[in-house]
Write a protein that holds these residues in place. Structure first.
Motif, PDB file in Angstrom:
ATOM      1  N   GLY A 385      -7.001  -8.733   9.701  1.00 22.52           N
ATOM      2  CA  GLY A 385      -5.567  -8.635   9.449  1.00 22.52           C
ATOM      3  C   GLY A 385      -5.237  -7.673   8.325  1.00 22.52           C
ATOM      4  N   GLY A 386      -6.098  -7.628   7.301  1.00 27.50           N
ATOM      5  CA  GLY A 386      -5.857  -6.725   6.184  1.00 27.50           C
ATOM      6  C   GLY A 386      -5.928  -5.268   6.585  1.00 27.50           C
ATOM      7  N   ALA A 387      -6.951  -4.909   7.352  1.00 24.38           N
ATOM      8  CA  ALA A 387      -7.070  -3.527   7.811  1.00 24.38           C
ATOM      9  C   ALA A 387      -5.845  -3.121   8.611  1.00 24.38           C
ATOM     10  CB  ALA A 387      -8.340  -3.372   8.654  1.00 24.38           C
ATOM     11  N   LEU A 388      -5.360  -4.034   9.450  1.00 22.89           N
ATOM     12  CA  LEU A 388      -4.202  -3.730  10.294  1.00 22.89           C
ATOM     13  C   LEU A 388      -2.929  -3.586   9.454  1.00 22.89           C
ATOM     14  CD1 LEU A 388      -3.480  -3.349  13.278  1.00 22.89           C
ATOM     15  CD2 LEU A 388      -2.947  -5.792  13.375  1.00 22.89           C
ATOM     16  N   ALA A 389      -2.771  -4.405   8.436  1.00 27.44           N
ATOM     17  CA  ALA A 389      -1.568  -4.338   7.599  1.00 27.44           C
ATOM     18  C   ALA A 389      -1.470  -2.987   6.889  1.00 27.44           C
ATOM     19  CB  ALA A 389      -1.572  -5.468   6.578  1.00 27.44           C
ATOM     20  N   PHE A 390      -2.582  -2.469   6.403  1.00 22.58           N
ATOM     21  CA  PHE A 390      -2.559  -1.156   5.762  1.00 22.58           C
ATOM     22  C   PHE A 390      -2.403  -0.045   6.795  1.00 22.58           C
ATOM     23  CE2 PHE A 390      -4.711  -3.636   2.420  1.00 22.58           C
ATOM     24  CZ  PHE A 390      -3.885  -3.313   1.356  1.00 22.58           C
ATOM     25  N   GLU A 391      -3.058  -0.193   7.930  1.00 15.95           N
ATOM     26  CA  GLU A 391      -2.958   0.826   8.981  1.00 15.95           C
ATOM     27  C   GLU A 391      -1.523   0.978   9.464  1.00 15.95           C
ATOM     28  OE1 GLU A 391      -4.050   0.748  13.622  1.00 15.95           O
ATOM     29  OE2 GLU A 391      -5.797   0.494  12.321  1.00 15.95           O
ATOM     30  N   GLU A 392      -0.818  -0.137   9.614  1.00 18.54           N
ATOM     31  CA  GLU A 392       0.542  -0.115  10.151  1.00 18.54           C
ATOM     32  C   GLU A 392       1.618   0.037   9.065  1.00 18.54           C
ATOM     33  OE1 GLU A 392      -0.252  -2.731  14.210  1.00 18.54           O
ATOM     34  OE2 GLU A 392       0.788  -3.683  12.525  1.00 18.54           O
TER      35      GLU A 392
END
Length: 417
Positions: A385-392
């Motif tokens: 979830g963390g990787a996705l939050a920064f990616e988006e």
């Protein structure tokens, strides 16, 4: 007879106006939804019961951490697809249909107990007692666990990816981040550095070893303090590195106030709380000598879910509070600091978290043996979830360089600095 998965698919389409974003397999062997990409697996009716009592993110997280819900395939992609779903909302018809499904499929029952890994803090928000408990929940799980997941520097913050060649590693990115901080602070032999929220001492040790500064760190984590002491001694740096168990709120009352050439605080400001942030900013300034520099690395987030969402707030960083970048800058300026530079590192955090993900998966069996499968699943969900939050771009991270001007307003930077 229609299977559980098909019933769920029809229920979502008819009452909420959405299609299954990923494939779905249920405990009765039925399947519905896309056959390509990640597949959600309901291992028992308890997974849906958790959602019944805690609809949304927290119910899903509890089901996943407990193992009642699983994902075959790329968890990050499953979260990406799930996050893109836009429901038309609930209605009385939705509730009635769900109730009928629950009765038929054994979903109804007593609420399942939350997983033991969920934080249960007591006391007044951001009291010193509660802050110590919040930090202990996440950081005192064992230094050996973090040695399994982090790089050799034990840096638990975004790296600075200065190269893209295949041989460039997370350890390289963390080393380059530490050097970037030291260079922005203008560290030189004999200077005094204070690291507020020093973690496992990566900055203290790098600054002392390469730049020969006298480095003092504070932390609320007893395990971190023990780790830094031991590592400094092994490297022959104990005469330059000191770490103390101390709350940042105690600093202005010490004799060292106003004596440091440089102050750093790396991804610690998220933990002080919005109401306490002015005091935190004032403390950072108070510890600097005139013309001393501050380097703050901090995550940012819009006004939606400043704590990171129900899962993060319950399992990872209870009581965390992030804010938009301009709000942080305003706090620092109000405290009497002059902003000199802001550098966005959001994409660097995507690479950093993905590297932690790779390490977690590679050492999965060791992590489970150390901490148990549910704890390992907390971390798998956290990193995905963390990787996705920064990616988006739902979260950011920035390095903020500031200075405490002297009584005449001079910064000490000079023209072109």
């Amino acid at each position: 007879m229609t299977g559980v998965a098909q019933e769920i698919e029809r229920l979502m389409a008819d009452t909420m106006g959405v299609a299954l974003p990923v494939g779905l397999r249920a405990w009765d062997g039925s399947h519905a939804g896309p056959t390509d990409g990640p597949q959600a697996v309901l291992r028992s009716a308890k997974a849906l019961r958790r959602l019944l009592f805690k609809p949304g993110e927290l119910g899903l997280a509890r089901a996943y951490v407990s193992g009642d819900l699983d994902v075959d395939g790329d968890l990050t992609e499953a979260l990406r697809r799930g996050g893109a779903v836009r429901s038309t909302g609930f209605s009385p018809r939705t509730l009635l249909s769900g109730l009928g499904f629950g009765l038929r499929r054994g979903v109804l029952g007593l609420p399942p107990a939350p997983p033991a890994e969920e934080a249960r803090l007591r006391g007044r928000l951001h009291s010193r007692f509660r802050d110590r408990a919040a930090i202990s929940h996440h950081y005192d799980h064992g230094n050996d666990f973090y040695e399994l997941v982090l790089d050799e520097h034990m840096a638990y913050s975004s790296g600075y990816w200065a190269a893209t060649d295949p041989g460039y590693t997370l350890a390289d990115a963390q080393r380059d981040k530490l050097d970037l901080i030291c260079e922005k602070l203008g560290l030189q032999d004999g200077m005094r550095l204070l690291d507020v929220g020093c973690g496992w001492g990566s900055l203290l040790l790098r600054a002392a070893d390469r730049y020969e500064v006298r480095a003092v760190g504070i932390t609320l984590s007893a395990e971190q303090a023990e780790f830094v002491h031991a590592r400094a001694k092994r490297r022959g740096l104990e005469h330059l590195v000191e770490v103390r168990l101390r709350d940042y709120r105690e600093l202005p009352d010490t004799e060292e106030a106003g004596s440091f050439d440089a102050v750093a605080s790396i991804e610690m400001g998220e933990h002080v709380g919005e109401d306490n942030y002015p005091r935190y900013a004032e403390t950072l300034r108070a510890m600097l000598r005139p013309q001393g520099r501050l380097l703050l690395q901090q995550m940012s987030r819009g006004n939606n879910a400043p704590g990171g969402g129900a899962f993060i707030e319950s399992y990872i960083a209870p009581d965390m509070a992030m804010r938009p970048l301009p709000a942080t800058l305003a706090h620092l300026e109000h405290a009497g600091l002059e902003i000199r530079d802001v550098q966005a590192l959001r994409e660097h955090y995507v690479h950093t978290v993905r590297a932690w993900q790779d390490t977690l998966e590679r050492r999965w069996d060791d992590v489970v043996a150390h901490s148990g499968e549910r704890f390992a699943r907390v971390w798998r969900l956290y990193l995905a979830g963390g990787a996705l939050a920064f990616e988006e771009n739902r979260m950011g991270v920035d390095q903020i360089l500031a200075v405490r001007p002297d009584a005449d307003g001079r910064s000490g930077f000079g023209v072109g600095a």
